[in-house]
Write a protein that holds these residues in place. Structure first.
Motif, mmCIF file in Angstrom:
data_model
loop_
_atom_site.group_PDB
_atom_site.id
_atom_site.type_symbol
_atom_site.label_atom_id
_atom_site.label_comp_id
_atom_site.label_asym_id
_atom_site.label_seq_id
_atom_site.Cartn_x
_atom_site.Cartn_y
_atom_site.Cartn_z
ATOM 1 N N GLY A 1 0.786 -1.169 -0.132
ATOM 2 C CA GLY A 1 -0.039 -0.014 0.148
ATOM 3 C C GLY A 1 0.818 1.349 -0.018
ATOM 4 N N ALA A 2 1.959 1.047 -0.266
ATOM 5 C CA ALA A 2 2.928 2.571 -0.178
ATOM 6 C C ALA A 2 2.427 3.320 -1.373
ATOM 7 N N PRO A 3 2.310 4.644 -1.322
ATOM 8 C CA PRO A 3 1.880 5.488 -2.199
ATOM 9 C C PRO A 3 2.614 5.901 -3.296
ATOM 10 N N ALA A 4 3.113 4.747 -4.097
ATOM 11 C CA ALA A 4 3.675 5.164 -5.533
ATOM 12 C C ALA A 4 2.823 5.690 -6.624
ATOM 13 N N ASP A 5 3.258 6.494 -7.526
ATOM 14 C CA ASP A 5 2.343 6.758 -8.712
ATOM 15 C C ASP A 5 2.934 6.146 -9.796
ATOM 16 N N VAL A 6 4.233 5.767 -9.789
ATOM 17 C CA VAL A 6 5.054 5.300 -10.829
ATOM 18 C C VAL A 6 6.083 4.334 -10.268
ATOM 19 N N PHE A 7 6.384 3.137 -11.088
ATOM 20 C CA PHE A 7 7.481 2.220 -10.460
ATOM 21 C C PHE A 7 8.433 1.990 -11.748
ATOM 22 N N LEU B 1 3.427 -7.159 -10.021
ATOM 23 C CA LEU B 1 2.380 -6.170 -9.513
ATOM 24 C C LEU B 1 1.316 -6.424 -10.474
ATOM 25 N N ALA B 2 1.610 -6.410 -11.863
ATOM 26 C CA ALA B 2 0.471 -6.414 -12.904
ATOM 27 C C ALA B 2 -0.413 -7.573 -12.781
ATOM 28 N N ALA B 3 0.071 -8.731 -12.403
ATOM 29 C CA ALA B 3 -0.568 -9.884 -12.260
ATOM 30 C C ALA B 3 -1.601 -9.866 -10.896
ATOM 31 N N ALA B 4 -1.162 -8.852 -10.160
ATOM 32 C CA ALA B 4 -1.998 -8.515 -8.917
ATOM 33 C C ALA B 4 -2.901 -7.303 -9.218
ATOM 34 N N GLY B 5 -2.792 -6.884 -10.222
ATOM 35 C CA GLY B 5 -4.061 -5.921 -10.732
ATOM 36 C C GLY B 5 -3.272 -4.430 -10.074
ATOM 37 N N ARG B 6 -2.142 -4.357 -9.813
ATOM 38 C CA ARG B 6 -1.677 -3.234 -9.235
ATOM 39 C C ARG B 6 -0.918 -1.861 -10.151
ATOM 40 N N THR B 7 -1.207 -2.488 -11.272
ATOM 41 C CA THR B 7 -0.567 -1.512 -12.454
ATOM 42 C C THR B 7 -1.803 -1.310 -13.387
ATOM 43 N N THR B 8 -1.573 -0.131 -14.252
ATOM 44 C CA THR B 8 -2.678 0.078 -15.127
ATOM 45 C C THR B 8 -1.967 0.204 -16.681
ATOM 46 N N ARG B 9 -0.687 0.598 -16.460
ATOM 47 C CA ARG B 9 0.096 0.438 -17.886
ATOM 48 C C ARG B 9 1.575 0.197 -17.450
ATOM 49 N N GLN B 10 2.427 -0.697 -18.339
ATOM 50 C CA GLN B 10 3.718 -0.759 -18.160
ATOM 51 C C GLN B 10 4.397 -1.209 -19.247
ATOM 52 N N GLY B 11 5.792 -1.052 -19.248
ATOM 53 C CA GLY B 11 6.657 -1.437 -20.620
ATOM 54 C C GLY B 11 8.073 -1.176 -20.148
ATOM 55 N N PRO B 12 8.898 -1.587 -21.224
ATOM 56 C CA PRO B 12 10.510 -1.106 -21.081
ATOM 57 C C PRO B 12 10.591 0.187 -21.408
ATOM 58 N N ALA C 1 -1.584 1.306 -9.982
ATOM 59 C CA ALA C 1 -2.920 1.641 -9.791
ATOM 60 C C ALA C 1 -3.356 1.961 -8.120
ATOM 61 N N GLY C 2 -3.655 3.143 -8.145
ATOM 62 C CA GLY C 2 -4.232 3.807 -6.555
ATOM 63 C C GLY C 2 -5.538 3.609 -6.503
ATOM 64 N N PRO C 3 -6.117 3.713 -5.173
ATOM 65 C CA PRO C 3 -7.385 3.450 -4.639
ATOM 66 C C PRO C 3 -8.488 4.633 -5.677
ATOM 67 N N GLY C 4 -7.782 5.880 -5.928
ATOM 68 C CA GLY C 4 -8.747 6.960 -6.456
ATOM 69 C C GLY C 4 -8.780 6.799 -8.033
ATOM 70 N N ALA C 5 -9.126 7.807 -8.446
ATOM 71 C CA ALA C 5 -9.058 8.037 -10.070
ATOM 72 C C ALA C 5 -7.672 8.082 -10.654
ATOM 73 N N PRO C 6 -7.373 7.516 -11.840
ATOM 74 C CA PRO C 6 -5.897 7.714 -12.325
ATOM 75 C C PRO C 6 -5.365 9.060 -12.154
ATOM 76 N N PRO D 1 -3.479 11.655 -13.915
ATOM 77 C CA PRO D 1 -2.977 12.235 -15.196
ATOM 78 C C PRO D 1 -1.583 12.533 -15.294
ATOM 79 N N ASP D 2 -0.756 13.228 -14.266
ATOM 80 C CA ASP D 2 0.388 13.556 -14.038
ATOM 81 C C ASP D 2 1.325 12.206 -14.152
ATOM 82 N N ALA D 3 0.959 11.240 -13.654
ATOM 83 C CA ALA D 3 1.691 9.900 -13.508
ATOM 84 C C ALA D 3 1.731 9.091 -15.016
ATOM 85 N N ALA D 4 0.576 9.443 -15.546
ATOM 86 C CA ALA D 4 0.489 9.028 -17.202
ATOM 87 C C ALA D 4 1.438 9.771 -17.962
ATOM 88 N N SER D 5 1.456 11.227 -17.682
ATOM 89 C CA SER D 5 2.434 12.346 -18.453
ATOM 90 C C SER D 5 3.736 11.904 -18.288
#
Length: 271
Positions: free
Chosen positions: A87-93, A104-115, A235-240, A242-246
């Protein structure tokens, strides 16, 4: 066993000069407008191997996102993954190995990922050490490496398995016996070698390029172990956010690739 080495020193490049100019401009903007609002921050959990380059990436990102602050947290990728799982409050890993992002992706804890970048495992020794190649480490040397879960430790074990299978089983066993310490991140491995607490250590090419107290032993091409760094939006508890996506999108940009290259990182593998 001698071959061309890959621990070349970094040289200044135009991107670093542009980043310095950007820092002056950014400081001027902050002086006029105050610190960015805390709600416009992106908390980035980053592998220890990114300690030097992430501030430069944040500065380049700020040139077009002046009201967004990057808050970095550095540690071994496996430690950061576990913190996110709890539950640590990270936006990007930013991980030095795909496995931790995939978990993390397998556990549903990410929304996008890639190299987003590549690095390479090397065996570092003190710059002035009378050690020419791997054979010099086979008798009486001391070696430090990462733990089994840290990406640099995983890469080191891949190297030793490859050495055992294709080159010299006895040498591989001698190197394993020479290990006297297992560290939780690559910074600690590099620091022990630079301080001459040990004779050698498994680190990344970027660690050697950044430290004049280190040099890399030559390795034949078939023993080289490239590594791929992966980014993920957490993936956090609230809405996505946008700054993390940017910031995630920025990491995949040509501008970010220039900054990463200036610090010795290679481009991501083609899709």
């Amino acid at each position: 066993m001698r071959a061309k080495g890959h621990g070349s020193r970094m040289r200044p490049s135009p991107i670093r000069r542009r980043l310095l100019a950007g820092l002056v401009a950014l400081c001027a903007m902050v002086a006029c407008s105050g610190q960015p609002d805390a709600s416009r921050s992106v908390t980035v959990f980053a592998a220890a191997s990114l300690t030097r380059v992430l501030p430069a990436l944040a500065l380049a990102f700020a040139r077009t996102h002046t009201d967004v602050r990057i808050d970095p947290v550095f540690a071994g990728s496996q430690i950061l993954r576990m913190q996110i799982e709890h539950g640590a409050p990270a936006d990007v890993f930013l991980s030095a190995h795909a496995r931790h992002v995939e978990d993390l992706a397998a556990a549903g804890r990410t929304t996008r990922q890639g190299p987003f970048a590549t690095n390479e495992l090397v065996i570092a020794v003190p710059a002035d050490a009378p050690i020419a190649d791997l054979d010099d480490l086979a008798f009486g040397a001391t070696i430090v490496m990462g733990t089994e879960a840290v990406p640099v430790g995983m890469a080191a074990r891949t190297f030793l398995a490859r050495l055992e299978a294709t080159e010299d089983r006895g040498l591989a066993e001698a190197l394993r016996r020479a290990v006297v310490s297992y560290e939780p991140d690559v910074r600690l491995v590099a620091a022990k070698v630079a301080r001459k607490e040990v004779d050698a250590g498994f680190v990344y090419a970027t660690n050697v390029a950044a430290d004049p107290h280190l040099r890399a032993l030559p390795l034949p091409d078939h023993l080289r172990v490239p590594t791929v760094l992966h980014a993920a939006i957490v993936a956090g508890p609230g809405a996505p956010r946008p700054d993390a996506a940017s910031f995630f999108d920025f990491l995949l940009s040509d501008e970010a690739a220039e900054v990463l290259a200036d610090y010795g990182f290679g481009p991501p593998p083609p899709p």
